[in-house]
Design an enzyme around this catalytic site. Structure first.
Site, PDB file in Angstrom:
ATOM      1  N   ASP A  62       0.762  -1.393   0.044  1.00 54.91           N
ATOM      2  CA  ASP A  62      -0.126   0.098  -0.042  1.00 54.91           C
ATOM      3  C   ASP A  62       0.919   1.413   0.297  1.00 54.91           C
ATOM      4  OD1 ASP A  62       1.082  -0.304   2.506  1.00 54.91           O
ATOM      5  OD2 ASP A  62      -1.127  -0.752   3.278  1.00 54.91           O
TER       6      ASP A  62
ATOM      7  N   ASN B  63      -7.231  -2.552  13.997  1.00 52.73           N
ATOM      8  CA  ASN B  63      -8.563  -2.616  13.735  1.00 52.73           C
ATOM      9  C   ASN B  63      -8.712  -3.968  12.759  1.00 52.73           C
ATOM     10  OD1 ASN B  63      -7.779  -1.804  11.255  1.00 52.73           O
ATOM     11  ND2 ASN B  63      -9.303  -0.222  10.890  1.00 52.73           N
TER      12      ASN B  63
ATOM     13  N   HIS C 179      -7.056  -4.735  10.059  1.00 54.52           N
ATOM     14  CA  HIS C 179      -6.728  -4.335   8.507  1.00 54.52           C
ATOM     15  C   HIS C 179      -5.643  -5.077   7.975  1.00 54.52           C
ATOM     16  CE1 HIS C 179      -4.613  -0.212   9.264  1.00 54.52           C
ATOM     17  NE2 HIS C 179      -3.699  -1.303   9.432  1.00 54.52           N
TER      18      HIS C 179
ATOM     19  N   GLU D  98      -9.345  -1.820   4.963  1.00 61.17           N
ATOM     20  CA  GLU D  98      -9.836  -1.833   6.663  1.00 61.17           C
ATOM     21  C   GLU D  98     -11.319  -2.537   6.725  1.00 61.17           C
ATOM     22  OE1 GLU D  98      -8.612   0.039   8.276  1.00 61.17           O
ATOM     23  OE2 GLU D  98      -7.897   2.060   7.271  1.00 61.17           O
TER      24      GLU D  98
END
Ligand code: GLP
Length: 254
Positions: free
Chosen positions: A78, A149, A151, A156
């Site tokens: 990413d 979280n 991801h 996400e």
């Protein structure tokens, strides 16, 4: 000592240092095996704090054990969107600093989505990224961290299993985690380009790292919760060749 427990997501519990050594050794073996076969080794790579010890171990192998990176092709997971290429927080800069420059990786073999793509070009850029992965023969080994979280990359919560490389909006908790690096919440990018879940799952091997007490809860949820978009790391379960390395602090009580 290493201990392995079989679940749909095999876990190896060991120290962070031993895990880094073990994964770096596996990567070095892959690079050498591909070289003997006259081929490139294709790696998928993350950023963040977690993989730093693996990168340090690879640099060490390059310097002291003649590990040659001339047949290595890398694809980063990413990149933030909306940062100038010379911005100090781009993932390209991180990778150059921690791995690429130190091992002499040919920049032409180091793929990372661009941080400064014009909005109208983002879709084409993502398609080209997917095509480049295919043209390289697919990813042999994908190294991964897990976000607080759940991801993976910047997939996400809400990300679909069949998602591919695309533009995403960063979750507020992710932006909060990045705040210190950017000198305040207002400077943290809102968007990024990430490989999709399907892009990650297409890798032939996946090695996931999670260390420290701060990761224990997300590791527990990754093992226990139903597979699905609410927790993208759960998609890793059932991959044909995945291993999760945790240290004692990150390992949930069984
Ligand atoms: C970032 C990256 C992920 C990384 C995660 C965990 O948001 N996009 O690839 O795995 O955060 O980071 P850390 O290793 O610093 O906990």
């Amino acid at each position: 000592m290493m201990s392995t427990r079989e679940t749909s997501l095999p876990i190896v519990t060991t120290s962070a240092a031993e895990a880094a050594h073990s994964v770096a050794t596996e990567i070095a073996e892959l690079i050498r095996a591909r070289r003997r076969g006259g081929r490139a080794a294709v790696l998928g790579l993350p950023t963040g704090r977690t993989p730093l010890a693996v990168y340090a171990a690879l640099v060490e192998l390059h310097r002291h054990s003649a590990l040659d990176f001339s047949n290595v092709v890398t694809f980063n997971l990413d990149e933030y969107l909306g940062l100038a290429p010379q911005h100090p927080q781009t993932f390209r800069r991180y990778m150059r600093e921690h791995l690429f420059d130190a091992v002499g990786l040919d920049p032409a073999n180091a793929w990372i989505p661009a941080s400064d793509v014009a909005p109208a070009q983002v879709e084409a850029h993502c398609r080209e990224y997917e095509s480049a992965i295919l043209a390289a023969g697919g990813i042999d080994l994908m190294l991964l961290g897990i976000g607080r979280n759940g991801h993976i990359g910047f997939n996400e919560p809400g990300s679909a299993r069949d998602s591919r490389t695309r533009e995403v909006r960063l979750a507020e908790s992710t932006r909060e985690d990045c705040r210190a690096h950017f000198g305040g919440a207002a400077h943290v990018p809102e968007r990024a380009i990430t490989m999709g879940v399907a892009t990650i799952l297409a890798a032939r091997r996946i090695r996931v790292l999670a260390f420290g007490a701060a990761k224990r809860e997300i590791v527990r949820r990754t093992l226990d919760e139903a597979t699905g978009p609410a927790l993208p790391a759960t998609y890793l379960r059932g991959h044909a060749d995945v291993k999760l390395f945790v240290d004692a602090e990150a390992r949930p009580a069984s």
